[in-house]
Design an enzyme around this catalytic site. Structure first.
Site, PDB file in Angstrom:
ATOM      1  N   LYS A 123       0.817  -1.220   0.000  1.00  0.00           N
ATOM      2  CA  LYS A 123       0.000   0.000   0.000  1.00  0.00           C
ATOM      3  C   LYS A 123       0.850   1.269   0.000  1.00  0.00           C
ATOM      4  CE  LYS A 123      -0.865   0.384   4.986  1.00  0.00           C
ATOM      5  NZ  LYS A 123      -1.908   0.512   6.022  1.00  0.00           N
ATOM      6  N   ASP A 124       2.157   1.141   0.277  1.00  0.00           N
ATOM      7  CA  ASP A 124       3.055   2.296   0.239  1.00  0.00           C
ATOM      8  C   ASP A 124       3.636   2.550  -1.149  1.00  0.00           C
ATOM      9  OD1 ASP A 124       2.762   2.767   2.946  1.00  0.00           O
ATOM     10  OD2 ASP A 124       4.568   1.662   3.514  1.00  0.00           O
TER      11      ASP A 124
ATOM     12  N   ARG B 212      -7.627   8.182   3.285  1.00  0.00           N
ATOM     13  CA  ARG B 212      -8.739   7.253   3.079  1.00  0.00           C
ATOM     14  C   ARG B 212      -9.487   7.012   4.386  1.00  0.00           C
ATOM     15  NH1 ARG B 212      -9.247   1.989   4.479  1.00  0.00           N
ATOM     16  NH2 ARG B 212      -7.073   2.034   5.124  1.00  0.00           N
ATOM     17  N   ARG B 213      -8.756   6.673   5.439  1.00  0.00           N
ATOM     18  CA  ARG B 213      -9.420   6.424   6.711  1.00  0.00           C
ATOM     19  C   ARG B 213     -10.118   7.682   7.224  1.00  0.00           C
ATOM     20  NH1 ARG B 213      -4.241   3.173   8.728  1.00  0.00           N
ATOM     21  NH2 ARG B 213      -4.822   1.069   8.060  1.00  0.00           N
TER      22      ARG B 213
ATOM     23  N   ARG C 267       0.619  10.865  12.941  1.00  0.00           N
ATOM     24  CA  ARG C 267       1.783  10.254  12.309  1.00  0.00           C
ATOM     25  C   ARG C 267       2.597   9.462  13.322  1.00  0.00           C
ATOM     26  NH1 ARG C 267       4.277  12.139   8.039  1.00  0.00           N
ATOM     27  NH2 ARG C 267       5.280  10.111   8.180  1.00  0.00           N
TER      28      ARG C 267
ATOM     29  N   ARG D 250       1.996   5.217  17.625  1.00  0.00           N
ATOM     30  CA  ARG D 250       0.551   5.449  17.597  1.00  0.00           C
ATOM     31  C   ARG D 250      -0.141   4.743  18.761  1.00  0.00           C
ATOM     32  NH1 ARG D 250      -0.874   5.394  11.093  1.00  0.00           N
ATOM     33  NH2 ARG D 250       1.219   5.962  10.429  1.00  0.00           N
TER      34      ARG D 250
ATOM     35  N   CYS E  21      -1.040   9.717  -2.830  1.00  0.00           N
ATOM     36  CA  CYS E  21      -1.985   9.550  -1.711  1.00  0.00           C
ATOM     37  C   CYS E  21      -2.724  10.856  -1.455  1.00  0.00           C
ATOM     38  CB  CYS E  21      -1.261   9.075  -0.450  1.00  0.00           C
ATOM     39  SG  CYS E  21      -0.024  10.206   0.172  1.00  0.00           S
TER      40      CYS E  21
END
Length: 307
Positions: A85-86, A133-134, A151, A157, A244
């Site tokens: 996904k990166d 997206r989230r 971030r 996190r 993105c």
């Protein structure tokens, strides 16, 4: 079979290292090689160093791959291990994604000490996420929630959540599984209501297209089902946005030889969304992805996609 040390490039986070170690283990098993036949080379990327701004403001997905790809191009490493996904949809000349490992769980995980699900959060709750997206999909489901930039690597996190900086966060379940941290998960978001990022849960391997020795080493660990699914998803993403800057979700599934791709594009504030579903034979994965992307582009109209 190449006899020299095989150098595996990776970012230095705990998750990135776990993915590099999984790649090494699969290569060891496939070729009956000792661990000493490999060197894991940690490379710090721009995305790791920039922690105070959304990636969309400073260059997008390529910030997690550029320095690693530079090392590939100049021969300092033989292959690079990435979270799919990166990966930007356009890669530097001479490089290609040459293998995928079997895909993990694609779902997003909801983590919170204050609610069992996203929908159970109290009015005005604060959710931390660095993913456009989230952020957009949270606002689409719960416009009353305050979503803030969040971030840092996975451990950072989790610490911020524990310290009360936010009421909840969302993380990829695949990463938590790979780090044996599933005990922190409060609940899981099913793809039917919350489509994952394109490539979520899949590890990909990038190498030089003219390095036949490395290509031969990778061939036995390349997972066909994951490759087919990601071919469709990446073709879908390429039509819409290669970075993105736009909230996009997409997931391809295989049922025998039948491939189905579902996609969504959402305005950053969650107020408008368009969805698509396309199916066909898996042999046409790229065409299915492109068709789904073109359909969403037409549905959303000019001006919807971020520039």
């Amino acid at each position: 079979m190449q006899s020299s040390l095989l150098r595996i490039g990776t970012r230095g986070s705990a998750l990135a290292l776990a993915q590099a170690h999984e790649t090494r283990s699969r290569l060891m098993a496939a070729h009956d090689l000792p661990e000493s036949a490999f060197e894991i080379v940690v490379i710090k990327t721009s995305g790791d160093q920039i922690q105070d701004r959304p990636l969309s403001e400073v260059g997008g997905k390529g910030l997690f791959t550029k320095e690693i790809e530079d090392a590939l191009l100049d021969g300092r490493i033989d292959l690079a291990v990435h979270s799919s996904k990166d990966m930007p949809t356009v890669l530097p000349g001479g490089l290609a994604i040459t293998a995928f490992l079997p895909r993990e769980d694609v779902r997003d995980a909801f983590l919170s000490p204050k609610a069992k699900t996203l929908m159970d959060l109290p009015h005005g709750a604060v959710v931390g996420s660095s993913s456009l997206r989230r952020q957009a999909m949270i606002k689409r489901l719960r416009p009353d929630i305050d979503v803030v930039m969040y971030r840092g690597n996975l451990q950072t996190r989790l610490r911020k959540l524990e310290e009360g900086h936010v009421d909840a966060t969302l993380l990829a379940h695949a990463g938590l599984r790979r780090l044996e941290l599933t005990h922190v998960v409060t609940s899981l978001l099913e793809p039917e209501e919350f489509l994952p990022a394109v490539g979520q849960g899949a590890i990909c391997i990038e190498s030089r297209i003219d390095d036949q020795a490395t290509l031969d080493l990778l061939a036995p660990i390349d997972h066909l089902e994951t490759k087919i699914r990601l071919t469709a998803e990446r073709a879908f993403l390429a039509v819409l946005d290669g970075s993105c800057r736009t909230p996009i979700g997409g997931l391809a599934t295989l049922n025998g030889s039948q491939l189905t791709l579902k996609g969504i594009i959402v305005k950053p504030d969650g107020t408008e969304a368009h969805e698509v579903e396309r199916s066909g034979e898996a042999t046409g994965a790229e065409a299915i992805g492109k068709a789904a992307g073109e359909t969403l582009k037409a549905l959303s109209g000019p001006g919807f996609l971020a520039v």
